[in-house]
Motif scaffolding. Structure first.
Motif, PDB file in Angstrom:
ATOM      1  N   ILE A  55     -26.468  15.038   3.546  1.00 63.75           N
ATOM      2  CA  ILE A  55     -27.507  14.055   3.232  1.00 63.75           C
ATOM      3  C   ILE A  55     -28.454  14.627   2.181  1.00 63.75           C
ATOM      4  N   TYR A  56     -28.861  15.864   2.360  1.00 62.68           N
ATOM      5  CA  TYR A  56     -29.769  16.516   1.412  1.00 62.68           C
ATOM      6  C   TYR A  56     -29.172  16.546   0.003  1.00 62.68           C
ATOM      7  N   GLU A  57     -27.893  16.888  -0.094  1.00 66.12           N
ATOM      8  CA  GLU A  57     -27.239  16.925  -1.410  1.00 66.12           C
ATOM      9  C   GLU A  57     -27.254  15.545  -2.065  1.00 66.12           C
ATOM     10  N   GLN A  58     -27.036  14.511  -1.276  1.00 65.33           N
ATOM     11  CA  GLN A  58     -27.070  13.153  -1.825  1.00 65.33           C
ATOM     12  C   GLN A  58     -28.488  12.785  -2.262  1.00 65.33           C
ATOM     13  N   LEU A  59     -29.475  13.143  -1.472  1.00 67.98           N
ATOM     14  CA  LEU A  59     -30.856  12.835  -1.818  1.00 67.98           C
ATOM     15  C   LEU A  59     -31.284  13.543  -3.097  1.00 67.98           C
ATOM     16  N   GLU A  60     -30.761  14.725  -3.320  1.00 69.27           N
ATOM     17  CA  GLU A  60     -31.080  15.481  -4.532  1.00 69.27           C
ATOM     18  C   GLU A  60     -30.612  14.754  -5.792  1.00 69.27           C
ATOM     19  N   LEU A  62     -30.861  11.547  -6.301  1.00 70.22           N
ATOM     20  CA  LEU A  62     -31.630  10.324  -6.524  1.00 70.22           C
ATOM     21  C   LEU A  62     -32.928  10.587  -7.261  1.00 70.22           C
ATOM     22  N   PRO A  63     -33.317   9.692  -8.154  1.00 69.34           N
ATOM     23  CA  PRO A  63     -34.612   9.828  -8.832  1.00 69.34           C
ATOM     24  C   PRO A  63     -35.760   9.570  -7.851  1.00 69.34           C
ATOM     25  N   ASP A  64     -36.927  10.082  -8.179  1.00 67.93           N
ATOM     26  CA  ASP A  64     -38.092   9.983  -7.298  1.00 67.93           C
ATOM     27  C   ASP A  64     -38.450   8.558  -6.918  1.00 67.93           C
ATOM     28  N   TYR A  65     -38.333   7.611  -7.857  1.00 67.97           N
ATOM     29  CA  TYR A  65     -38.744   6.248  -7.536  1.00 67.97           C
ATOM     30  C   TYR A  65     -37.875   5.648  -6.424  1.00 67.97           C
ATOM     31  N   LEU A  66     -36.627   6.082  -6.303  1.00 71.68           N
ATOM     32  CA  LEU A  66     -35.791   5.628  -5.190  1.00 71.68           C
ATOM     33  C   LEU A  66     -36.191   6.303  -3.884  1.00 71.68           C
ATOM     34  N   LEU A  67     -36.546   7.573  -3.963  1.00 71.95           N
ATOM     35  CA  LEU A  67     -36.963   8.303  -2.762  1.00 71.95           C
ATOM     36  C   LEU A  67     -38.262   7.768  -2.196  1.00 71.95           C
ATOM     37  N   ASP A  68     -39.134   7.253  -3.062  1.00 68.92           N
ATOM     38  CA  ASP A  68     -40.433   6.755  -2.608  1.00 68.92           C
ATOM     39  C   ASP A  68     -40.305   5.583  -1.645  1.00 68.92           C
ATOM     40  N   ASP A  69     -39.240   4.809  -1.753  1.00 71.52           N
ATOM     41  CA  ASP A  69     -39.022   3.659  -0.868  1.00 71.52           C
ATOM     42  C   ASP A  69     -37.571   3.662  -0.391  1.00 71.52           C
ATOM     43  N   LEU A  70     -37.114   4.819   0.053  1.00 72.61           N
ATOM     44  CA  LEU A  70     -35.708   5.039   0.360  1.00 72.61           C
ATOM     45  C   LEU A  70     -35.167   4.077   1.407  1.00 72.61           C
ATOM     46  N   CYS A  76     -30.980  -2.342   1.303  1.00 74.27           N
ATOM     47  CA  CYS A  76     -30.417  -3.221   0.278  1.00 74.27           C
ATOM     48  C   CYS A  76     -28.952  -2.890  -0.005  1.00 74.27           C
ATOM     49  N   TYR A  77     -28.621  -1.605  -0.115  1.00 73.03           N
ATOM     50  CA  TYR A  77     -27.266  -1.188  -0.461  1.00 73.03           C
ATOM     51  C   TYR A  77     -26.364  -0.978   0.747  1.00 73.03           C
ATOM     52  N   GLY A  78     -26.932  -0.886   1.941  1.00 72.41           N
ATOM     53  CA  GLY A  78     -26.139  -0.762   3.156  1.00 72.41           C
ATOM     54  C   GLY A  78     -25.944   0.654   3.663  1.00 72.41           C
ATOM     55  N   SER A  79     -26.011   1.638   2.776  1.00 71.12           N
ATOM     56  CA  SER A  79     -25.865   3.034   3.197  1.00 71.12           C
ATOM     57  C   SER A  79     -26.386   3.950   2.096  1.00 71.12           C
ATOM     58  N   LEU A  80     -26.664   5.173   2.470  1.00 71.18           N
ATOM     59  CA  LEU A  80     -27.094   6.165   1.484  1.00 71.18           C
ATOM     60  C   LEU A  80     -25.979   6.412   0.469  1.00 71.18           C
ATOM     61  N   GLU A  81     -24.743   6.439   0.934  1.00 69.61           N
ATOM     62  CA  GLU A  81     -23.612   6.672   0.043  1.00 69.61           C
ATOM     63  C   GLU A  81     -23.520   5.592  -1.037  1.00 69.61           C
ATOM     64  N   GLU A  82     -23.694   4.338  -0.638  1.00 75.59           N
ATOM     65  CA  GLU A  82     -23.644   3.235  -1.602  1.00 75.59           C
ATOM     66  C   GLU A  82     -24.808   3.321  -2.590  1.00 75.59           C
ATOM     67  N   LEU A  83     -25.981   3.686  -2.097  1.00 81.58           N
ATOM     68  CA  LEU A  83     -27.139   3.827  -2.969  1.00 81.58           C
ATOM     69  C   LEU A  83     -26.877   4.911  -4.013  1.00 81.58           C
ATOM     70  N   VAL A  84     -26.362   6.053  -3.588  1.00 84.71           N
ATOM     71  CA  VAL A  84     -26.066   7.152  -4.520  1.00 84.71           C
ATOM     72  C   VAL A  84     -25.035   6.686  -5.549  1.00 84.71           C
ATOM     73  N   GLU A  85     -24.045   5.946  -5.093  1.00 86.65           N
ATOM     74  CA  GLU A  85     -23.007   5.467  -6.002  1.00 86.65           C
ATOM     75  C   GLU A  85     -23.568   4.526  -7.071  1.00 86.65           C
ATOM     76  N   HIS A  86     -24.608   3.760  -6.729  1.00 93.11           N
ATOM     77  CA  HIS A  86     -25.166   2.783  -7.655  1.00 93.11           C
ATOM     78  C   HIS A  86     -26.563   3.169  -8.171  1.00 93.11           C
ATOM     79  N   LYS A  87     -26.911   4.422  -8.087  1.00 94.40           N
ATOM     80  CA  LYS A  87     -28.260   4.874  -8.455  1.00 94.40           C
ATOM     81  C   LYS A  87     -28.632   4.562  -9.898  1.00 94.40           C
ATOM     82  N   ASP A  88     -27.666   4.428 -10.782  1.00 96.39           N
ATOM     83  CA  ASP A  88     -27.937   4.190 -12.195  1.00 96.39           C
ATOM     84  C   ASP A  88     -27.933   2.711 -12.561  1.00 96.39           C
ATOM     85  N   ASP A  89     -27.687   1.846 -11.576  1.00 99.01           N
ATOM     86  CA  ASP A  89     -27.639   0.393 -11.842  1.00 99.01           C
ATOM     87  C   ASP A  89     -29.017  -0.182 -12.071  1.00 99.01           C
TER      88      ASP A  89
END
Length: 89
Positions: A55-60, A62-70, A76-89
């Motif tokens: 989990i920590y590696e995935q959080l690393e 992500l940009p700060d603005y995503l972490l602020d309201d994780l 919205c994305y359903g899982s941390l994995e999906e969020l990481v996959e679409h972090k640049d969208d």
């Protein structure tokens, strides 16, 4: 046996260091997470050390603005994995 031993740890977590500092061994092998100061998402008290590091590696990633309201973004994305996959969208 009624004795609680605790300590604070920083990521990435090292199982050997944790075992040494809180006294894990063949007889006392259970641990629980009771505080997650400054961790940006909810985790179970029984989450494994391996899972916490994953989990920590995935959080690393992500940009700060995503972490602020994780929690909202994960919702919205359903899982941390999906969020990481679409972090640049």
């Amino acid at each position: 046996e009624g004795e609680l031993v605790g300590d604070w740890f920083s990521f990435p977590l090292d199982e050997e260091v944790i075992a040494e500092r809180i006294g894990l061994n063949a007889e006392y092998e259970e641990y629980a997470i009771h505080d997650t100061d400054n961790f940006p998402m909810e985790i179970s008290e029984y989450t494994s050390i391996e899972e916490l590091n994953r989990i920590y590696e995935q959080l690393e990633e992500l940009p700060d603005y995503l972490l602020d309201d994780l929690d909202s973004f994960i919702s919205c994305y359903g899982s941390l994995e999906e969020l990481v996959e679409h972090k640049d969208d």
